[in-house]
Design an enzyme around this catalytic site. Sequence first.
Site, PDB file in Angstrom:
ATOM      1  N   LYS A  31       0.817  -1.217   0.000  1.00  0.00           N
ATOM      2  CA  LYS A  31       0.000   0.000   0.000  1.00  0.00           C
ATOM      3  C   LYS A  31       0.856   1.274   0.000  1.00  0.00           C
ATOM      4  O   LYS A  31       0.510   2.246  -0.686  1.00  0.00           O
ATOM      5  CB  LYS A  31      -0.950  -0.003   1.192  1.00  0.00           C
ATOM      6  CG  LYS A  31      -0.287   0.103   2.556  1.00  0.00           C
ATOM      7  CD  LYS A  31      -1.315   0.105   3.670  1.00  0.00           C
ATOM      8  CE  LYS A  31      -0.637   0.193   5.037  1.00  0.00           C
ATOM      9  NZ  LYS A  31       0.084   1.449   5.241  1.00  0.00           N
ATOM     10  N   THR A  32       1.974   1.276   0.747  1.00  0.00           N
ATOM     11  CA  THR A  32       2.820   2.471   0.765  1.00  0.00           C
ATOM     12  C   THR A  32       3.422   2.722  -0.608  1.00  0.00           C
ATOM     13  O   THR A  32       3.557   3.868  -1.053  1.00  0.00           O
ATOM     14  CB  THR A  32       3.943   2.318   1.817  1.00  0.00           C
ATOM     15  OG1 THR A  32       3.357   2.031   3.086  1.00  0.00           O
ATOM     16  CG2 THR A  32       4.770   3.585   1.922  1.00  0.00           C
ATOM     17  N   ASP A 216      -3.794   7.319   4.318  1.00  0.00           N
ATOM     18  CA  ASP A 216      -3.287   5.978   4.607  1.00  0.00           C
ATOM     19  C   ASP A 216      -3.982   5.437   5.867  1.00  0.00           C
ATOM     20  O   ASP A 216      -4.442   6.202   6.710  1.00  0.00           O
ATOM     21  CB  ASP A 216      -1.774   6.055   4.832  1.00  0.00           C
ATOM     22  CG  ASP A 216      -1.131   4.687   4.962  1.00  0.00           C
ATOM     23  OD1 ASP A 216      -1.719   3.696   4.483  1.00  0.00           O
ATOM     24  OD2 ASP A 216      -0.033   4.606   5.544  1.00  0.00           O
ATOM     25  N   GLU A 217      -4.051   4.112   5.991  1.00  0.00           N
ATOM     26  CA  GLU A 217      -4.662   3.459   7.161  1.00  0.00           C
ATOM     27  C   GLU A 217      -6.065   4.007   7.417  1.00  0.00           C
ATOM     28  O   GLU A 217      -6.467   4.297   8.545  1.00  0.00           O
ATOM     29  CB  GLU A 217      -3.789   3.647   8.410  1.00  0.00           C
ATOM     30  CG  GLU A 217      -2.380   3.103   8.286  1.00  0.00           C
ATOM     31  CD  GLU A 217      -2.297   1.578   8.313  1.00  0.00           C
ATOM     32  OE1 GLU A 217      -3.360   0.928   8.296  1.00  0.00           O
ATOM     33  OE2 GLU A 217      -1.172   1.050   8.340  1.00  0.00           O
ATOM     34  N   GLN A 247      -8.048  -5.093   9.154  1.00  0.00           N
ATOM     35  CA  GLN A 247      -7.034  -4.698  10.130  1.00  0.00           C
ATOM     36  C   GLN A 247      -7.506  -3.527  10.998  1.00  0.00           C
ATOM     37  O   GLN A 247      -6.689  -2.808  11.562  1.00  0.00           O
ATOM     38  CB  GLN A 247      -5.728  -4.334   9.423  1.00  0.00           C
ATOM     39  CG  GLN A 247      -5.081  -5.508   8.701  1.00  0.00           C
ATOM     40  CD  GLN A 247      -3.700  -5.164   8.178  1.00  0.00           C
ATOM     41  OE1 GLN A 247      -2.738  -5.046   8.930  1.00  0.00           O
ATOM     42  NE2 GLN A 247      -3.577  -5.016   6.872  1.00  0.00           N
ATOM     43  N   ARG A 602       1.621 -10.781  10.422  1.00  0.00           N
ATOM     44  CA  ARG A 602       2.939 -10.162  10.653  1.00  0.00           C
ATOM     45  C   ARG A 602       4.052 -11.123  10.247  1.00  0.00           C
ATOM     46  O   ARG A 602       5.196 -10.708  10.055  1.00  0.00           O
ATOM     47  CB  ARG A 602       3.156  -9.822  12.135  1.00  0.00           C
ATOM     48  CG  ARG A 602       2.209  -8.814  12.778  1.00  0.00           C
ATOM     49  CD  ARG A 602       1.990  -7.572  11.985  1.00  0.00           C
ATOM     50  NE  ARG A 602       0.830  -7.712  11.120  1.00  0.00           N
ATOM     51  CZ  ARG A 602       0.569  -6.954  10.071  1.00  0.00           C
ATOM     52  NH1 ARG A 602       1.398  -5.997   9.735  1.00  0.00           N
ATOM     53  NH2 ARG A 602      -0.504  -7.138   9.330  1.00  0.00           N
TER      54      ARG A 602
END
Length: 673
Positions: A31-32, A216-217, A247, A602
């Site tokens: 995503k980044t 973002d997020e 998430q 993770r």
Amino acid sequence: MKLQDLNPPQQQAVTCIDKPCLVLAGAGSGKTRVITYKIAHLIHQAGYAPDTIRAVTFTNKSAREMKQRIVTLLGKKHSKGIGISTFHTLGLRILQEEYFEIGLRKGFSILDSKDVESCLTELLHRGEGDQAFTKQAMYQISRWKNEFIDPISAISMADTPLLESQSRLYQHYQKHMLACNTLDFDDLIMMPVNLFRRNAEALLKWRGKIHYLLVDEYQDTNTSQYELIKLIAGLRQKLTVVGDDDQSIYAWRGAKPENINLLGQDFPTLEVIKLEQNYRSSGRILNSANKLISINEHLFEKKLWSASGPGEFIRVMPCRNADDEASRVAQDILTRHFQTNDEYKKFAILYRSNFQSRVFEKSLRDHSIPYQITGGTAFFERSEIKDIMAYLRLVTNPDDDRALLRIINVPRREIGASTIKTIAGYAGTRHNSIGRTIKELGLQQKLAKRAWIKIQTFADLIDELRYKSKEMDALAFTQHLITTLDYEHWLRDIGTSSKQADNAIENLTELTSWIGNLQKQRDDSSIESLVTHLSLMSILENDDEKNEQDAVQLMTLHAAKGLEFPNVYLVNFEEDSLPHHQSQEADTIEEERRLAYVGITRAEKTLTLSYAKQRQRFGETLQCEPSRFLYELPEEELEGAEHIASKLSPDEKKQQGLGHLADLKTMLNAANS
């Protein structure tokens, strides 16, 4: 920059400019990369000026990472002016320009959570024994602010004695904050939104500054943050939000995953793009994560996949008790460290709650394994840093009572508690800040001569420092302040050892270095601007920790979000731990399942799920059940779960696990009755 470096859905997300865009980015899906490539595309291909693009996220660390990637893609020259920051930094930027419209004075201060708690305690006139009530009130006031409920509305809506008490406190708190020219963390979003709602000119001004907004997020946004997004995007609707509803694990601090649903209502032309290729984890880890999260309800379905192969089986590690679990995890880390040559920092132990780390810390020490806990004493939480920051805050904001009360006796001036109480009481009757009343002649009548002289000496010092601050830049003034206070000598006087004092002095050196660097980097390098910026950084610091040591990483599942490790141990994987027992009572199992999903995703190469069959609690031995989430994972991807596996269907296995839990609780209740 080449779009060919991206996979097809990533390319689609980058080039979607003519309509608002929701990018559903699964864990580890890049995503980044999408956000930074899109910013580059907006500049190079769509003709946007860099300073008209704003990207917002939730942590300084994420913002820094984006900036670094943008510089790599575009170079320093072409990336200059792009606004990449946290939500709260954007809110602060707005307030620094519009403070007069809000009713603030220049040089306002920002309180951290400890300052807020201290302020509420004093307003309540309660002692430390009422700390639980104060914390509860603090969280309730935060919720009201995030929902745009002002004190008057809160009072009218209160339908219990507790809410009535909290709403009255909220009213007193807001009046005190206004008198002291201070804000709390929630104000940094609430106040700009309230300004934009009532002042069309201010809103148009900021829409003129921000032509394209990236978030973002997005799943972590609360009501006030979503409202800020909606107002800035406006009719232009040049907006891209990137998030993952699977998430969303911060409902306890106001995050609303349903904001994803609101986007479709408020932006009817919304384009939805899914990023489902995972570049982090093995196939077995992803299959397990997909199966687990599929049980939750979804507005948009997505399924992560990986091209990296199936990888190792997920190991289930049943243990006799807590000590056995900690010992086996430590031994396993030691074995893998020597077998694979993986550095210790490539191992992470994740748990639901902070207290669960203790037994693992002991076992790691017993095995001589280095470890690092995320959540230790942060830089801005250190006493010496808070002292100097308090002086800087008071110099720039004479009404900052929190800062004044912290340093009125630092270094020691023999100003007693009764004197301070008298001064605070007098300021209250004058409806003014302490800083503005300590020189009034009326106060002199209430103090002994010796106390009055000491207070005036302190007031003269602050006046002198304030005068000097107008002649010097921020770095020079901070150095002058430390010297004037003879603060290093004070640290050596109060230190329990010379090493402790040396460390504290080293921290001061780092602070001055930091201020010097900020001064060079920022357009507005005034002391007021830098102090406000540093105050905000101190509040956000816990999200900004470095993990450079070669040490096993210990952290909660919440702290692990956004991170990745080759080897993950998800421990205490039991009922009443994950899911937490409170979630079962509050009916928030779906969020707990998302938390387990975050923990699983993770892991890059290996994942171990461990639990104890017995635990000691309050002097009693309790039998423990594996987490219900273990029964929801695909049996074919697990190794070491033979004692719980069967040929039952997944639904039957889930019901069997819940049945065992119900039987256990019945027996425990019978035993306790």
